[in-house]
Design a protein around this motif. Structure first.
Motif, PDB file in Angstrom:
ATOM      1  N   GLY A 164      87.773  56.104  83.809  1.00 12.22           N
ATOM      2  CA  GLY A 164      86.526  55.767  84.481  1.00 12.22           C
ATOM      3  C   GLY A 164      85.352  56.569  83.969  1.00 12.22           C
ATOM      4  N   ILE A 165      84.185  56.084  84.344  1.00  8.54           N
ATOM      5  CA  ILE A 165      82.915  56.682  83.929  1.00  8.54           C
ATOM      6  C   ILE A 165      82.047  56.846  85.166  1.00  8.54           C
ATOM      7  CG2 ILE A 165      80.800  56.317  82.578  1.00  8.54           C
ATOM      8  CD1 ILE A 165      82.493  54.550  80.669  1.00  8.54           C
TER       9      ILE A 165
ATOM     10  N   VAL B  46      97.399  63.788  80.032  1.00 15.04           N
ATOM     11  CA  VAL B  46      96.454  63.797  81.150  1.00 15.04           C
ATOM     12  C   VAL B  46      95.552  62.570  81.040  1.00 15.04           C
ATOM     13  CG1 VAL B  46      96.372  66.297  81.540  1.00 15.04           C
ATOM     14  CG2 VAL B  46      94.871  65.269  79.807  1.00 15.04           C
ATOM     15  N   ASP B  47      95.024  62.137  82.186  1.00 15.12           N
ATOM     16  CA  ASP B  47      93.948  61.155  82.159  1.00 15.12           C
ATOM     17  C   ASP B  47      92.660  61.873  81.785  1.00 15.12           C
ATOM     18  OD1 ASP B  47      95.616  59.084  82.903  1.00 15.12           O
ATOM     19  OD2 ASP B  47      95.147  59.249  85.042  1.00 15.12           O
ATOM     20  N   VAL B  48      91.710  61.123  81.265  1.00 16.96           N
ATOM     21  CA  VAL B  48      90.382  61.678  80.980  1.00 16.96           C
ATOM     22  C   VAL B  48      89.344  60.784  81.638  1.00 16.96           C
ATOM     23  CG1 VAL B  48      91.077  62.827  78.842  1.00 16.96           C
ATOM     24  CG2 VAL B  48      90.239  60.464  78.741  1.00 16.96           C
ATOM     25  N   GLN B  49      88.230  61.388  82.028  1.00 18.68           N
ATOM     26  CA  GLN B  49      87.127  60.642  82.621  1.00 18.68           C
ATOM     27  C   GLN B  49      85.797  61.204  82.138  1.00 18.68           C
ATOM     28  OE1 GLN B  49      89.036  62.150  85.664  1.00 18.68           O
ATOM     29  NE2 GLN B  49      90.566  60.521  85.572  1.00 18.68           N
ATOM     30  N   ILE B  50      84.801  60.340  82.080  1.00 23.61           N
ATOM     31  CA  ILE B  50      83.417  60.761  81.872  1.00 23.61           C
ATOM     32  C   ILE B  50      82.860  60.979  83.275  1.00 23.61           C
ATOM     33  CG2 ILE B  50      81.192  60.176  80.841  1.00 23.61           C
ATOM     34  CD1 ILE B  50      83.489  60.189  78.778  1.00 23.61           C
TER      35      ILE B  50
ATOM     36  N   ASP C 149      96.242  66.949  86.214  1.00 23.41           N
ATOM     37  CA  ASP C 149      96.394  65.510  85.973  1.00 23.41           C
ATOM     38  C   ASP C 149      95.333  64.933  85.067  1.00 23.41           C
ATOM     39  OD1 ASP C 149      98.533  65.258  87.981  1.00 23.41           O
ATOM     40  OD2 ASP C 149      96.928  65.677  89.415  1.00 23.41           O
ATOM     41  N   CYS C 150      94.203  65.619  84.933  1.00 26.95           N
ATOM     42  CA  CYS C 150      93.089  64.972  84.236  1.00 26.95           C
ATOM     43  C   CYS C 150      92.064  66.010  83.780  1.00 26.95           C
ATOM     44  CB  CYS C 150      92.401  63.941  85.139  1.00 26.95           C
ATOM     45  SG  CYS C 150      92.139  64.481  86.851  1.00 26.95           S
ATOM     46  N   VAL C 151      91.258  65.569  82.826  1.00 29.79           N
ATOM     47  CA  VAL C 151      90.152  66.389  82.313  1.00 29.79           C
ATOM     48  C   VAL C 151      88.879  65.572  82.404  1.00 29.79           C
ATOM     49  CG1 VAL C 151      89.214  67.591  80.301  1.00 29.79           C
ATOM     50  CG2 VAL C 151      91.679  67.683  80.774  1.00 29.79           C
ATOM     51  N   GLY C 152      87.856  66.172  83.014  1.00 29.85           N
ATOM     52  CA  GLY C 152      86.551  65.523  83.139  1.00 29.85           C
ATOM     53  C   GLY C 152      85.595  66.017  82.073  1.00 29.85           C
ATOM     54  N   PHE C 153      84.915  65.084  81.437  1.00 33.59           N
ATOM     55  CA  PHE C 153      83.882  65.387  80.444  1.00 33.59           C
ATOM     56  C   PHE C 153      82.536  65.053  81.073  1.00 33.59           C
ATOM     57  CE2 PHE C 153      86.662  66.159  76.840  1.00 33.59           C
ATOM     58  CZ  PHE C 153      87.855  65.625  77.300  1.00 33.59           C
TER      59      PHE C 153
END
Ligand code: G3I
Length: 305
Positions: A264-265, A229-233, A199-203
């Protein structure tokens, strides 16, 4: 908004931090954390070595302290992390083959089941790609069980907690032109095309002078988001001080706000003195809990939209 969480929520985003269980009794720490942040990551307490110290004997005491603190204060929890080459319990470190694959999948299933319904997002797999120019997978005991170990972990996590968002999380994937970024991008594209549940990738976004915030960060976030996908910091910190540090923080916030699916961060700690980085004053509050210039620039950028 007059706090990070209030300002971020104006655009439907969250602002989070990493919490260490043994600092929650520090009232300055807990007061800032409760006031400013609405998404909570356990800095170490939900990792494999913490939650399964002996094989098939699970230990959730410190993780529960954080989850209960977060939920009783109306916050959401990012689970970190179900499968990782690092911070494995001793019993797992020298395992290989089918027994390791099954132990990893059992870990994912047991922990995600225990926390079912309480986790907004899981970092299902952390840091599985190599540094350098290969763009390939990192060598590890988990990787040596077969290239499909990552998708197997995601499928197990989905089955255990169908309501949690499932993320791949890594560092040095911020610059679009880096091989590691391209390697993760190709994996996510492949997962989406084959229906692997991601669902998402975190950086993570750990920056310093040798690894500065890239000017193409928005491009990276936008290109991943375009895969669906959603992305987040997820672990933001930037070594430095004063206006230079403040400007770099502002750039990260601006990049996220420019991408609709950057949801989101999270900063990796509360005060400089809480940081895993021994030096470098990388966070938004100084050791006394005072707001730094970086705090003000982040808040202003969140409010500017
Ligand atoms: O709790 C023990 C303590 O009992 C012991 O006396 C002491 C002596 O070494 O160690 C303490 O554990 C340390 C733990 O932090 C808590 O302070 C570990 O040694 C130390 O390795 C651990 O470091 C953590 C690191 O992950 C381990 O990989 C950092 O706090 C944590 O901030 C850091 O977080 C990672 C993310 O999970 C993944 N991305 C990178 C990020 C920064 O490295």
């Amino acid at each position: 908004g007059s706090t990070l969480q209030a300002a971020a929520s104006e655009s439907g985003r969250y602002f989070g931090t990493a919490i260490a269980a043994n600092r929650l009794s520090d009232s300055t720490y807990a007061t800032i954390a409760n006031r400013e942040f609405t998404m909570i990551t356990a800095e170490n307490e939900m990792k494999m070595d913490a939650t399964e110290p002996s094989q098939n004997q699970f230990s959730y005491g410190n993780a529960d302290r954080i989850v209960n603190w977060a939920r009783s204060n109306g916050k959401q929890v990012r689970g970190h992390a179900l499968a990782w080459h690092s911070q494995q319990p001793g019993w797992m470190q020298n395992m290989s083959g089918t027994s390791l694959r099954n132990a990893m999948l059992n870990h994912v299933t047991q922990v995600a089941t225990y926390y079912r319904g309480k986790i907004h997002t899981w970092d299902v797999v952390n840091e599985a790609f190599a540094d350098g120019s290969s763009g390939g997978r990192r060598d590890s005991n988990l990787q040596r069980t077969g290239n499909d170990w990552i998708e197997a972990a995601f499928r197990a996590a989905r089955a255990a907690d169908p309501g949690a968002k499932l993320c791949y999380n890594d560092y040095n994937t911020d610059n679009w032109s880096h091989a590691k970024t391209q390697g993760v991008y190709s994996m996510v594209r492949d997962f989406k095309s084959r229906g692997v549940p991601i669902d998402c990738v975190g950086f993570q976004a750990h920056f310093n002078s040798g690894n500065p915030v890239p000017s193409n960060y928005d491009t990276t976030l936008r290109n991943f988001a375009a895969l669906g996908v959603d992305v987040q910091i997820t672990e933001l910190d930037i070594e430095g001080s004063g206006s230079s540090q403040a400007q770099q923080y502002q750039g990260v916030v601006q990049a996220c706000l420019s991408v609709a699916r950057c949801t989101g961060i999270t900063v990796w700690g509360v005060r400089d003195s809480d940081s895993w980085r021994a030096s470098g004053t990388p966070l938004l509050f100084d050791g006394s809990g005072n707001k730094k210039a970086a705090y003000t620039s982040v808040l202003n950028q969140l409010n500017a939209g």
